[in-house]
Design an enzyme around this catalytic site. Structure first.
Site, PDB file in Angstrom:
ATOM      1  N   ASN A 128       1.119  -1.023   0.193  1.00 25.31           N
ATOM      2  CA  ASN A 128       0.252  -0.053  -0.020  1.00 25.31           C
ATOM      3  C   ASN A 128       1.158   1.175   0.091  1.00 25.31           C
ATOM      4  O   ASN A 128       1.644   1.316   0.888  1.00 25.31           O
ATOM      5  CB  ASN A 128      -0.727   0.394   1.677  1.00 25.31           C
ATOM      6  CG  ASN A 128      -2.185   1.300   1.406  1.00 25.31           C
ATOM      7  OD1 ASN A 128      -1.527   1.683   0.497  1.00 25.31           O
ATOM      8  ND2 ASN A 128      -2.046   1.527   2.111  1.00 25.31           N
TER       9      ASN A 128
ATOM     10  N   LYS B  69       0.216   4.072  -0.078  1.00 23.88           N
ATOM     11  CA  LYS B  69      -0.536   5.278   0.811  1.00 23.88           C
ATOM     12  C   LYS B  69      -0.223   6.565  -0.156  1.00 23.88           C
ATOM     13  O   LYS B  69      -0.230   6.736  -1.506  1.00 23.88           O
ATOM     14  CB  LYS B  69      -0.070   5.581   2.361  1.00 23.88           C
ATOM     15  CG  LYS B  69       0.134   4.586   3.107  1.00 23.88           C
ATOM     16  CD  LYS B  69       0.145   3.939   3.838  1.00 23.88           C
ATOM     17  CE  LYS B  69       0.159   2.830   4.667  1.00 23.88           C
ATOM     18  NZ  LYS B  69       0.288   2.811   6.445  1.00 23.88           N
TER      19      LYS B  69
ATOM     20  N   HIS C  57      -9.506   0.975   5.221  1.00 23.89           N
ATOM     21  CA  HIS C  57      -7.735   0.922   5.637  1.00 23.89           C
ATOM     22  C   HIS C  57      -8.247   1.629   7.072  1.00 23.89           C
ATOM     23  O   HIS C  57      -8.357   2.769   6.939  1.00 23.89           O
ATOM     24  CB  HIS C  57      -7.424   1.381   5.084  1.00 23.89           C
ATOM     25  CG  HIS C  57      -5.631   1.937   5.453  1.00 23.89           C
ATOM     26  ND1 HIS C  57      -5.119   2.241   6.261  1.00 23.89           N
ATOM     27  CD2 HIS C  57      -4.952   0.703   5.118  1.00 23.89           C
ATOM     28  CE1 HIS C  57      -3.964   2.289   6.515  1.00 23.89           C
ATOM     29  NE2 HIS C  57      -3.471   0.722   5.963  1.00 23.89           N
TER      30      HIS C  57
ATOM     31  N   GLU D  72      -6.645   4.178   7.749  1.00 17.01           N
ATOM     32  CA  GLU D  72      -6.678   5.533   8.050  1.00 17.01           C
ATOM     33  C   GLU D  72      -7.408   7.160   7.178  1.00 17.01           C
ATOM     34  O   GLU D  72      -7.920   7.609   7.701  1.00 17.01           O
ATOM     35  CB  GLU D  72      -5.222   6.042   6.838  1.00 17.01           C
ATOM     36  CG  GLU D  72      -3.788   5.483   7.585  1.00 17.01           C
ATOM     37  CD  GLU D  72      -2.832   5.812   6.559  1.00 17.01           C
ATOM     38  OE1 GLU D  72      -2.674   5.383   5.836  1.00 17.01           O
ATOM     39  OE2 GLU D  72      -1.678   4.696   7.667  1.00 17.01           O
TER      40      GLU D  72
ATOM     41  N   GLU E 192      -5.159  -5.198  10.999  1.00 16.03           N
ATOM     42  CA  GLU E 192      -4.196  -3.891  10.664  1.00 16.03           C
ATOM     43  C   GLU E 192      -3.791  -3.672  12.176  1.00 16.03           C
ATOM     44  O   GLU E 192      -5.190  -2.858  12.794  1.00 16.03           O
ATOM     45  CB  GLU E 192      -3.664  -2.894  10.033  1.00 16.03           C
ATOM     46  CG  GLU E 192      -3.747  -3.914   7.855  1.00 16.03           C
ATOM     47  CD  GLU E 192      -3.179  -2.707   7.808  1.00 16.03           C
ATOM     48  OE1 GLU E 192      -2.459  -3.122   6.519  1.00 16.03           O
ATOM     49  OE2 GLU E 192      -3.615  -1.814   7.511  1.00 16.03           O
TER      50      GLU E 192
ATOM     51  N   GLY F  98       2.374   1.947  10.287  1.00 13.02           N
ATOM     52  CA  GLY F  98       3.827   2.899  10.484  1.00 13.02           C
ATOM     53  C   GLY F  98       3.939   3.257  12.154  1.00 13.02           C
ATOM     54  O   GLY F  98       5.172   4.723  12.406  1.00 13.02           O
TER      55      GLY F  98
ATOM     56  N   SER G  56       4.074  -2.123  10.294  1.00 13.28           N
ATOM     57  CA  SER G  56       4.863  -2.720  10.805  1.00 13.28           C
ATOM     58  C   SER G  56       5.523  -4.113  10.327  1.00 13.28           C
ATOM     59  O   SER G  56       6.378  -4.152  11.421  1.00 13.28           O
ATOM     60  CB  SER G  56       5.741  -1.972  11.920  1.00 13.28           C
ATOM     61  OG  SER G  56       5.243  -1.062  12.023  1.00 13.28           O
TER      62      SER G  56
HETATM   63  O1  LIG Z   1      -1.978  -0.503   4.452  1.00 15.60           O
HETATM   64  C1  LIG Z   1      -0.115  -0.616   5.013  1.00 15.60           C
HETATM   65  C2  LIG Z   1      -0.786  -0.790   6.038  1.00 15.60           C
HETATM   66  O2  LIG Z   1      -0.832   0.560   7.277  1.00 15.60           O
HETATM   67  C3  LIG Z   1       0.944  -0.879   7.171  1.00 15.60           C
HETATM   68  O3  LIG Z   1       1.667  -0.058   7.658  1.00 15.60           O
HETATM   69  P1  LIG Z   1       3.034   0.211   7.468  1.00 15.60           P
HETATM   70  O4  LIG Z   1       3.641  -1.078   7.403  1.00 15.60           O
HETATM   71  O5  LIG Z   1       4.163   1.453   6.955  1.00 15.60           O
HETATM   72  O6  LIG Z   1       3.184  -0.392   9.043  1.00 15.60           O
END
Ligand SMILES: O=C[C@H](O)COP(=O)(O)O
Length: 252
Positions: free
Chosen positions: A9, A11, A96, A98, A168, A174, A214
């Site tokens: 992803n 983002k 998601h 976010e 998640e 993150g 993460s």
């Molecule tokens: O969509 C992915 C997740 O929000 C994980 O993000 P991350 O790997 O940066 O923690």
């Protein structure tokens, strides 16, 4: 055999040149390395058509990061399931954290989006997970159960089998803090058992459940080795081929 998946992803990252460069690197990686999992990416919507051009033989699945709960009409800024179908996208992330945090999305919204996606032959990647406060209060199992039921339990058995779930935990996204493989496995098994209780074990056993939060090159293999973890939804570490490829190789 459930499908094994590593999905990136992106983002809201990368300009068009950097996005194109990473897609070309990914294509070359995919063409030159045998992988034991499917590889998907969810770039910003602006780059979806470019991704479809670059991955012309569907070497890598192309997903939007979100889609509208409406079919069409006066919804400025949104993209619909029909639009995604028309560019032959593979699917869409839905719910998601976010989107939930910054755009007020709920599991009822997710439910409508998932149905629209399925109607258009898209794979919905339904994301759920508890916040830190909910985990500290010992509510994580209940929270994830409610999320799963509201978002998915109006689907038929045939429909739910086409959904991919991404667990998640919000506190691990993150932050560099990842759920331990045991913590993740506990929730994945829990989600599978909730689905089994309603749809039967056979249906539950067909559904791929990804872990996100993460995931990095140095923890991917151990996370993916858990029996109910079928891959990962990767954020930060999906932005560089070097890291993303090592995560894909967690399945080797
Ligand atoms: O969509 C992915 C997740 O929000 C994980 O993000 P991350 O790997 O940066 O923690």
């Amino acid at each position: 055999m459930r499908r094994k998946i590593v999905a990136g992803n992106w983002k809201m990252n990368k300009n068009v040149i950097d996005a194109q460069q990473l897609m070309i690197q990914l294509l070359s990686y995919k063409n030159n390395n045998a992988t034991n999992c499917e590889v998907w990416i969810a770039p910003p919507s602006l780059y979806l058509m470019m991704a479809k051009d670059i991955f012309e033989k569907d070497e890598i699945g192309v997903f939007s990061q979100d889609m509208s709960e409406h079919e069409s009409g006066a919804y400025t800024g949104e993209i619909s399931a029909g639009m995604l179908e028309s560019i032959d996208a593979t699917g869409s992330l839905i719910g998601h954290s976010e989107r939930r945090q910054y755009h007020g999305e709920t599991d009822s919204h997710c439910n409508r989006k998932i149905k629209l996606a399925l109607d258009k032959g898209l794979i919905p990647v339904y994301c759920n997970g508890e916040t830190l406060e909910q985990r500290k209060a010992g509510q994580h199992l209940e929270v994830v159960k409610n999320q799963t039921e509201v978002a998915l339990f109006t689907l038929s058995a045939e429909e739910i089998k086409k959904v991919v779930i991404a667990y998640e935990p919000v506190w691990a996204i993150g932050t560099g803090e990842t759920a331990s493989p045991e913590q993740a496995q506990e929730i994945h098994a829990h989600i599978r058992s909730i689905i089994a209780a309603k749809y039967g074990q056979e249906v539950a056993d067909e559904i791929s459940i990804l872990y996100g939060g993460s995931v990095k090159p140095d923890n991917a293999k151990e996370i993916f080795s858990q029996p109910d973890i079928d891959g990962g939804l990767i954020g930060g570490a999906a932005l560089k081929l070097e890291d993303f490829s090592k995560i894909i190789e967690g399945f080797n």
